[in-house]
Structure formats: C-alpha cells, structure tokens
Scaffold this active site. Structure first.
Site, PDB file in Angstrom:
ATOM      1  N   PHE A  88      49.765  31.323  46.108  1.00 36.00           N
ATOM      2  CA  PHE A  88      48.730  30.636  46.935  1.00 36.00           C
ATOM      3  C   PHE A  88      47.367  30.088  46.022  1.00 36.00           C
ATOM      4  CE2 PHE A  88      44.806  32.502  49.465  1.00 36.00           C
ATOM      5  CZ  PHE A  88      44.495  31.455  50.327  1.00 36.00           C
TER       6      PHE A  88
ATOM      7  N   GLY B  29      55.498  34.242  44.088  1.00 40.89           N
ATOM      8  CA  GLY B  29      55.129  32.554  44.378  1.00 40.89           C
ATOM      9  C   GLY B  29      56.417  31.795  44.778  1.00 40.89           C
TER      10      GLY B  29
ATOM     11  N   LYS C 189      52.162  45.291  34.535  1.00 44.14           N
ATOM     12  CA  LYS C 189      52.549  44.614  33.499  1.00 44.14           C
ATOM     13  C   LYS C 189      51.837  43.104  33.331  1.00 44.14           C
ATOM     14  CE  LYS C 189      56.663  44.562  31.776  1.00 44.14           C
ATOM     15  NZ  LYS C 189      58.458  44.791  31.733  1.00 44.14           N
TER      16      LYS C 189
ATOM     17  N   ALA D 252      41.346  36.157  36.769  1.00 48.46           N
ATOM     18  CA  ALA D 252      41.265  36.179  38.171  1.00 48.46           C
ATOM     19  C   ALA D 252      41.297  37.852  38.248  1.00 48.46           C
ATOM     20  CB  ALA D 252      42.416  35.757  38.967  1.00 48.46           C
TER      21      ALA D 252
ATOM     22  N   TYR E 143      47.218  47.904  40.970  1.00 44.10           N
ATOM     23  CA  TYR E 143      46.669  46.735  41.218  1.00 44.10           C
ATOM     24  C   TYR E 143      45.329  47.035  40.500  1.00 44.10           C
ATOM     25  CZ  TYR E 143      45.177  42.222  42.791  1.00 44.10           C
ATOM     26  OH  TYR E 143      44.312  40.839  43.089  1.00 44.10           O
TER      27      TYR E 143
ATOM     28  N   TYR F 147      38.358  40.717  23.510  1.00 45.09           N
ATOM     29  CA  TYR F 147      38.866  39.461  22.906  1.00 45.09           C
ATOM     30  C   TYR F 147      37.643  38.655  22.743  1.00 45.09           C
ATOM     31  CZ  TYR F 147      43.870  39.833  21.842  1.00 45.09           C
ATOM     32  OH  TYR F 147      45.029  39.979  21.388  1.00 45.09           O
TER      33      TYR F 147
ATOM     34  N   THR G  10      40.315  36.178  50.346  1.00 48.28           N
ATOM     35  CA  THR G  10      40.303  34.708  50.399  1.00 48.28           C
ATOM     36  C   THR G  10      41.686  34.466  51.354  1.00 48.28           C
ATOM     37  OG1 THR G  10      39.554  34.420  48.386  1.00 48.28           O
ATOM     38  CG2 THR G  10      40.489  32.555  49.263  1.00 48.28           C
TER      39      THR G  10
ATOM     40  N   ARG H 242      49.361  40.733  54.373  1.00 51.20           N
ATOM     41  CA  ARG H 242      47.934  40.752  54.498  1.00 51.20           C
ATOM     42  C   ARG H 242      47.399  40.460  55.920  1.00 51.20           C
ATOM     43  NH1 ARG H 242      45.731  38.445  48.799  1.00 51.20           N
ATOM     44  NH2 ARG H 242      47.509  37.120  49.154  1.00 51.20           N
TER      45      ARG H 242
HETATM   46  N1  UDP Z   1      45.222  45.219  57.856  1.00 46.24           N
HETATM   47  C1  UDP Z   1      45.575  45.486  59.423  1.00 46.24           C
HETATM   48  N2  UDP Z   1      46.799  44.887  59.846  1.00 46.24           N
HETATM   49  C2  UDP Z   1      47.803  44.236  59.234  1.00 46.24           C
HETATM   50  C3  UDP Z   1      47.461  43.932  57.725  1.00 46.24           C
HETATM   51  C4  UDP Z   1      46.224  44.334  57.299  1.00 46.24           C
HETATM   52  O1  UDP Z   1      44.755  46.003  60.042  1.00 46.24           O
HETATM   53  O2  UDP Z   1      48.744  43.863  59.528  1.00 46.24           O
HETATM   54  C5  UDP Z   1      43.984  45.778  57.489  1.00 46.24           C
HETATM   55  C6  UDP Z   1      44.055  46.480  56.115  1.00 46.24           C
HETATM   56  O3  UDP Z   1      44.262  47.738  56.659  1.00 46.24           O
HETATM   57  C7  UDP Z   1      42.890  46.359  55.517  1.00 46.24           C
HETATM   58  C8  UDP Z   1      42.341  44.851  56.092  1.00 46.24           C
HETATM   59  O4  UDP Z   1      43.165  44.738  57.042  1.00 46.24           O
HETATM   60  O5  UDP Z   1      41.806  47.077  56.053  1.00 46.24           O
HETATM   61  C9  UDP Z   1      42.571  43.869  54.845  1.00 46.24           C
HETATM   62  O6  UDP Z   1      43.917  44.090  54.338  1.00 46.24           O
HETATM   63  P1  UDP Z   1      44.546  42.823  53.590  1.00 46.24           P
HETATM   64  O7  UDP Z   1      45.857  43.565  53.081  1.00 46.24           O
HETATM   65  O8  UDP Z   1      44.498  41.509  54.022  1.00 46.24           O
HETATM   66  O9  UDP Z   1      43.754  42.997  52.162  1.00 46.24           O
HETATM   67  P2  UDP Z   1      42.689  44.232  51.317  1.00 46.24           P
HETATM   68  O10 UDP Z   1      43.148  45.451  52.000  1.00 46.24           O
HETATM   69  O11 UDP Z   1      43.286  44.050  49.994  1.00 46.24           O
HETATM   70  O12 UDP Z   1      41.547  43.740  51.420  1.00 46.24           O
END
Ligand code: UDP
Length: 316
Positions: free
Chosen positions: A14, A39, A94, A117, A148, A162, A178, A189
């Site tokens: 992305f 990807g 890794k 990043a 992660y 470094y 993002t 997500r």
């Molecule tokens: N989330 C949700 N339903 C989904 C996917 C994510 O309610 O189907 C919630 C998740 O529990 C989190 C927020 O949305 O509180 C953002 O989640 P995401 O996976 O996008 O990113 P991150 O948790 O890494 O910020």
C-alpha cells in the site's frame, strides 16, 4: 544526466506503491523490492513498463544486493495489519530486525541515506495522550502485537546505532493509521473491512464497544510527510499522522453514511492488547518539516471509496 536512484522496499504494498509513484514523479529512478507475501504486483502494474522503474522480487531478510549507486533507501517492507502479523509473526520480526540490518549495511556500503518506516505501535497502548515523540511507550512484548511492535522498536534502535557508530545518515518516521486507495481489502484493518462490508450491505464488524479511538491520515498527506522528512536534516523520530481523532464506532457510522448503506453495526470481542486511544502530536512535523495534513476525512474517504468501487468485487 543519470537519474538518482532510490531503493524502496515493500514497493508492491500500500505505502510502498504510493511512494514509488511519488519518487518517479520527482524524477528519480526507482528500484522497487518486494517478496510479495503481503504486497501485490497489481499495485505496481502501471509502473512495470517504465524505464525508470525496476522491480526486484527479493526477501530483504536475506542479503540485499543492488548494483550501482543508491542515493536513498526507504524501508517499507513489513506485514502491517494485525491479522497479517498474527498469521506470519516470525517474518514480521525478521523483516523489522534482519531486514533493517541488511539495508543499513547496504546504506553504509552505498553511502546512501536511509529512512525507516516506524509506527505509532512503538507507543503500544499509550498512557500519554496525544503521543509525542518523547513518550517511550507501553508495549506488551509477549502479546500478539508484540512481534510487530518490538520489531519496530528494535528497528529504531539499530537505525540509531548505525547513525551513531557508522555515521550512516538515517531518518525515522512514526506512521499513525493511514488509509487510501490500494489498501488490501482482506487485510482486516478497520477501513477496508468497513468499506467492503458497507458496499455489500453486510453487518459492520466493530470490535469491543467501539469506544477505542484512532486518528486516520490520508495516504497522500503521509507521502508528503515522508518526502519532506527524507530531505530534511533531522535524524530523530518524527510522528506523521492526522490528529483528527474519532471513535471506531463513529468511524463505522461515517463509512455507512457515505455509502448510504443498509448495513448495521455488529459488535465482536476486542482483540488482545488493542490500543484504547491513539492520536499523534504533530508539533515536530509542523516545526521541522512545515508539514500538516491537508485532506480531511470526508474527502479522503470519498477518494478511497471511488477506488474501491473500481474493484471487480464491487463493480455492479
Ligand atoms: N476494528 C474493528 N473492526 C474491524 C477491524 C478493526 O472494530 O473489522 C478496530 C480495531 O479493533 C482497532 C481499530 O478498529 O481498535 C483500528 O484497527 P486497525 O486494524 O485498522 O489498526 P490498528 O489497531 O493497528 O490501529
């Protein structure tokens, strides 16, 4: 004159694909590297015919070789969504650790400047709100997200080592949530999940009671921040994100309204260690990079929706 060459890892992802677009637009020759585990070549299909773009199918956790000069290295290879790093935890560790080490070695060899990043996940479930770069975080190292979060924390540590011990020029960006075109629909997500559910009039899966907050940044704004940070002379971490904070429930409702969908919200258990709140303090980015987000959520969601509607899954 020969174009200056930039290596972008995770180029088929992305963010990597948007960065590739941007660096080509700025007149660079882009070497895009990806092992395609998360990807997709689809994201860079439009770049493959170009003379100023080359694709290297390679896993950066193995020794990285690039012939010729390299001016900049942008390390964006990594699984980045919670379901991905639960599925492939070892690769996640890794690529953040061994991958970063290999690329720093390459940067040293080529005398290149390297930008890594990093992520708001280095703050874990934060006890300081909004998060400033000075906050050291609240991470559970052995929880499911630890693979992660700790890989990214190690990545910052080895990058500074470094920088200090080998004099490699480095930049560290901490990326907050993002969104935008080319997010993977099935990456789990919030945004791609909610949009595809709303487009299909299926229930919107909100985790927990939806009161947890996030702050969503449109991808073009992020890319601008990355570009400015790379060209700056600041080598400590800089947050880039949109401070406009929203609960996940409100976010789901915004998506449903935008699409005029018949979907209703269905509540599901909150994943372990899901951060309760997240909002970047972007004072540093404003002061050092003269950067702030320009695209508000309404506009960003509209642009993202337009992209999703072109996908075969949703074409009516
Ligand atoms: N989330 C949700 N339903 C989904 C996917 C994510 O309610 O189907 C919630 C998740 O529990 C989190 C927020 O949305 O509180 C953002 O989640 P995401 O996976 O996008 O990113 P991150 O948790 O890494 O910020």
């Amino acid at each position: 004159m020969e174009k200056e060459r930039v290596l972008i890892t995770g180029a088929a992802g992305f963010l990597g694909s948007h960065l590739s677009d941007r660096f080509l637009k700025e007149g660079y020759h882009v070497i895009g590297m990806d092992n395609l585990i998360t990807g997709s070549k689809k994201n860079i299909e439009h770049l493959l015919p170009r003379d100023d773009f080359e694709f290297h199918h390679h896993d950066v956790t193995k020794f990285v070789h690039v012939p010729g000069d390299v001016k900049y290295i942008l390390h964006f290879a990594s699984p980045a969504s919670p379901i991905d790093y639960l599925k492939i935890p070892i690769q996640t560790l890794k690529v953040g650790a061994l991958g970063t080490h290999n690329l720093l070695g390459l940067a040293k060899e080529k005398n290149a400047r390297m930008l890594i990043a990093s992520t708001s996940e280095v703050y874990g479930d934060p006890l300081v709100h909004p998060q400033t770069e000075e906050y050291w975080g609240n991470v559970n190292p052995i929880g499911p997200r630890g693979v992660y979060d700790e890989a990214k924390r190690f990545q910052e540590a080895i990058t500074m080592a470094y920088n200090r011990y080998h004099g490699v020029e480095t930049r560290i960006i901490r990326i907050f949530n993002t969104y935008g075109p080319r997010m993977r629909l099935d990456d789990g997500r919030a945004l791609p999940a909610f949009m595809s559910q709303a487009l299909k009039n299926e229930p919107i899966t909100v985790f927990g009671d939806g009161s947890q907050t996030r702050s969503f940044c449109y991808v073009d704004d992020l890319v601008e921040g990355i570009y400015r940070l790379l060209l700056s002379d600041y080598d400590h971490p800089v947050n880039i994100g949109n401070p406009s904070e929203i609960t996940i429930k409100q976010f789901a409702e915004e998506v449903v309204d935008l699409i005029d969908s018949k979907s209703t919200i269905s509540y599901h258990p909150l994943p372990k260690d899901d951060p309760k709140q997240r909002k970047p303090d972007i004072t540093k980015a404003k002061e050092i990079l003269n950067w702030k987000p320009e695209v508000d959520r309404k506009e960003g969601l509209k642009r993202t929706l337009e992209h999703f509607q072109t996908l075969p899954e949703f074409k009516s």
